[in-house]
Design an enzyme around this catalytic site. Structure first.
Site, PDB file in Angstrom:
ATOM      1  N   GLU A   1       0.845  -1.201   0.000  1.00  0.00           N
ATOM      2  CA  GLU A   1       0.000   0.000   0.000  1.00  0.00           C
ATOM      3  C   GLU A   1       0.875   1.244   0.000  1.00  0.00           C
ATOM      4  O   GLU A   1       1.828   1.337   0.771  1.00  0.00           O
ATOM      5  CB  GLU A   1      -0.871  -0.036   1.270  1.00  0.00           C
ATOM      6  CG  GLU A   1      -1.604   1.251   1.571  1.00  0.00           C
ATOM      7  CD  GLU A   1      -2.442   1.151   2.848  1.00  0.00           C
ATOM      8  OE1 GLU A   1      -2.545   0.055   3.430  1.00  0.00           O
ATOM      9  OE2 GLU A   1      -2.974   2.192   3.258  1.00  0.00           O
TER      10      GLU A   1
ATOM     11  N   ASP B   1       0.334   5.071   0.723  1.00  0.00           N
ATOM     12  CA  ASP B   1      -0.557   6.151   1.163  1.00  0.00           C
ATOM     13  C   ASP B   1      -0.011   7.484   0.670  1.00  0.00           C
ATOM     14  O   ASP B   1       0.930   8.043   1.240  1.00  0.00           O
ATOM     15  CB  ASP B   1      -0.664   6.167   2.695  1.00  0.00           C
ATOM     16  CG  ASP B   1      -1.427   4.963   3.218  1.00  0.00           C
ATOM     17  OD1 ASP B   1      -2.123   4.308   2.418  1.00  0.00           O
ATOM     18  OD2 ASP B   1      -1.313   4.677   4.418  1.00  0.00           O
TER      19      ASP B   1
ATOM     20  N   GLU C   1      -3.119  11.038   3.582  1.00  0.00           N
ATOM     21  CA  GLU C   1      -4.067  10.811   4.672  1.00  0.00           C
ATOM     22  C   GLU C   1      -4.124  12.133   5.399  1.00  0.00           C
ATOM     23  O   GLU C   1      -3.091  12.638   5.882  1.00  0.00           O
ATOM     24  CB  GLU C   1      -3.587   9.705   5.600  1.00  0.00           C
ATOM     25  CG  GLU C   1      -3.644   8.351   4.912  1.00  0.00           C
ATOM     26  CD  GLU C   1      -3.426   7.218   5.895  1.00  0.00           C
ATOM     27  OE1 GLU C   1      -4.402   6.571   6.278  1.00  0.00           O
ATOM     28  OE2 GLU C   1      -2.269   7.013   6.270  1.00  0.00           O
TER      29      GLU C   1
ATOM     30  N   HIS D   1       3.777   1.714   2.702  1.00  0.00           N
ATOM     31  CA  HIS D   1       3.604   0.525   3.553  1.00  0.00           C
ATOM     32  C   HIS D   1       3.926  -0.720   2.721  1.00  0.00           C
ATOM     33  O   HIS D   1       3.013  -1.369   2.196  1.00  0.00           O
ATOM     34  CB  HIS D   1       2.147   0.378   4.009  1.00  0.00           C
ATOM     35  CG  HIS D   1       1.657   1.379   4.999  1.00  0.00           C
ATOM     36  ND1 HIS D   1       1.731   1.189   6.355  1.00  0.00           N
ATOM     37  CD2 HIS D   1       1.025   2.570   4.832  1.00  0.00           C
ATOM     38  CE1 HIS D   1       1.178   2.216   6.989  1.00  0.00           C
ATOM     39  NE2 HIS D   1       0.741   3.075   6.084  1.00  0.00           N
TER      40      HIS D   1
END
Ligand SMILES: *[C@@H]1O[C@H](CO)[C@@H](O)[C@H](O)[C@H]1NC(C)=O
Length: 491
Positions: free
Chosen positions: A238, A240, A243, A254
């Site tokens: 993942e 990101d 956020e 991640h």
């Protein structure tokens, strides 16, 4: 940390799709959301519009008996129907995902290149949060490869002015399959119905994973009336990109170890549950860059350098070295026609980094006293880059955090630590903020608008007419003497 699903509660609506079959009571009409692909020649950027669209994740949908003229629920509130879902296989065969009323039920609206997600939508049911994926056709997700020289830069505009403490507007990519896992085991719904989700938290709240139910061992959530947790989790790499709310923001790779695509985990160690957090296949902490957490408290927020009362352009660059390994993830901003460089780390011992590199991560983990999973063998940016090169799906969501009230993004966290210690303070929100069950009543009208999604060569996605510093348009610049301290080795 990625989204936890908040599932709409359906009673006796009429919609129709098949189990992880595809239903047909409600027609599935994907809202259009155009995006752009850009190139740069000299200092001229040219962007071509693409007719992309969005689809809501299957977990939010009405899940009903797949038999003709049978409209009973396979799942109500936070529990499966024991007759329709006695086992993982039977559930996937007996139940159908239905089409969605995007605006009426879920508060999802689009206009041109803009998408608005509303936090709480009340109709005959109450929907909390949502997660959508960008599609290039009605049956396939739009794939992004940030390791390709033609698409190393990603840009979007975002309006977080209506996003208070505790509510998270997330824009990120995950290594899902382009077809959503269509025809894997009993998945007959596929990307058209938003199937195939996974992320680096190995979420257990998914009703189906890889065409099989997650009903075995399903435990209703103690705090969320619309969610529960099955024995299985869906793990994958993942990235990101965003956020955030109006108070704080972070971007965080991640990576996962030795997994390709979606990987169904079945035991607490592989899934990295609870005390096994750092023993699982995915890096649940990742390596974050949150300007506030890195010590600059004037950079991002209402009236600050990046002013969250107004629309913001966010640019992310994925930089490779000469061996095509991912070595740096940069952030730049544009507001009021000015390019704003990302703020620099201000903590001693980390160096004046304003981007994510493995060296930044090693030092940040050490100085903050965080777990070093990210920089352990088989992890780090190289692993993230390998995953990105296989292709990722873009997810856009709005959510609140039942597990940790989003304190890790916008408050001092952990709450029992002195906020003046390195890495504890992440934003100005109170440590008592962010309880989703309070926010549903106090801030139901929170919303985020994402717009103007672009991908292209380095510097090609900046708005035309802005002056871009040369340092952003070139490749990797290896660290020089500017850093304060030699790398600290973490085994
Ligand atoms: C949310 O918006 C609705 C409709 O505009 C309004 O009736 C309601 O009072 C708002 N709720 C809050 C808590 O502001």
């Amino acid at each position: 940390m990625p989204a936890f699903s908040k599932i709409a509660l359906f009673s006796s609506l009429i919609a129709y799709v098949s189990a992880q079959q595809a239903g047909s009571v409600t027609a599935e009409t994907h809202p259009g959301l155009t995006s752009s692909v850009c190139t740069r020649s000299g200092t001229t950027n040219t962007c071509t519009t693409k007719s992309t669209k969005v689809v809501i994740d299957g977990n939010w949908r009405w899940l009903r008996n797949n038999q003709a003229n049978q409209y009973n629920n396979c799942y109500t509130g936070n529990s499966f129907d024991a007759t329709l879902c006695p086992s993982n296989t039977a559930c996937a065969q007996n139940c159908a995902l239905e089409g969605s009323d995007y605006s009426g039920t879920y508060g999802i609206t689009t206009s041109g290149n803009a998408l608005t997600l509303k936090f709480v939508t009340r109709s005959s049911t109450t929907n909390v949060g949502s997660r959508v994926y960008l599609m290039d056709t009605d049956t396939s997700y739009n794939m992004f490869n940030f390791m390709d020289s033609n698409s190393q830069e990603f840009a979007f505009d975002v309006d977080v002015s209506n996003m208070p403490c505790g509510v998270n507007a997330a824009l990120y990519t995950v290594e899902m399959k382009a077809n959503g896992g269509l025809n894997t085991a009993n998945n007959k719904a596929g990307a058209k119905f938003g199937t195939g989700y996974c992320d680096a938290q190995c979420p257990h709240d998914l009703k189906f994973i890889e065409g099989s139910g997650n009903v075995e061992g399903w435990t209703p959530s103690s705090t969320d009336s619309n969610a529960g947790f099955g024995k299985a989790g869906a793990c994958c790499n993942e990235m990101d990109i965003w956020e955030a709310n109006s108070i704080s923001n972070a971007y965080t790779p991640h990576p996962c170890k030795n997994i390709v695509g979606v990987s169904r985990c079945e035991d607490p160690v592989t899934c990295g549950d609870g005390s096994n957090r750092y023993a699982g296949v995915c890096d649940k902490d990742g390596c974050d860059f949150n300007p506030y957490r890195q010590g600059n408290h004037d950079f991002y927020g209402p009236g600050k350098t990046v002013d969250t009362t107004k629309k913001i352009t966010v640019i992310t660059q994925f930089i490779k070295d000469s061996s095509s390994n991912l070595v740096e993830i940069r952030r730049a901003w544009v507001q009021n026609n000015q390019v704003i460089l990302q703020s620099k780390n201000e903590w001693a011992g980390i160096g004046d980094y304003n981007s994510i590199t493995d060296d930044y991560c090693v030092k940040q983990k050490s100085v903050f006293g965080d777990n070093s999973y990210f920089v352990s063998p088989g992890g780090g940016l190289v692993e993230m880059g390998k995953s990105l090169a296989r292709g990722h799906v873009l997810a856009l969501s709005i959510w609140a955090d039942h597990a940790a009230h989003l304190l890790w993004l916008n408050s001092p966290y952990p709450v029992d630590k002195d906020p003046s210690l390195p890495g504890v303070a992440r934003g100005t929100c109170s440590t008592t903020s962010g309880d989703p069950n309070e926010l549903i009543n106090s801030a139901p009208n929170s919303s985020v608008t994402y717009s103007n999604i672009k991908v292209g060569q380095l510097c090609s996605t900046f708005p035309s007419g802005v002056t871009i510093p040369d340092s952003l348009c070139g490749g990797y610049i290896p660290p020089s003497g500017k850093f304060l301290q030699a790398p600290i080795r973490i085994p």
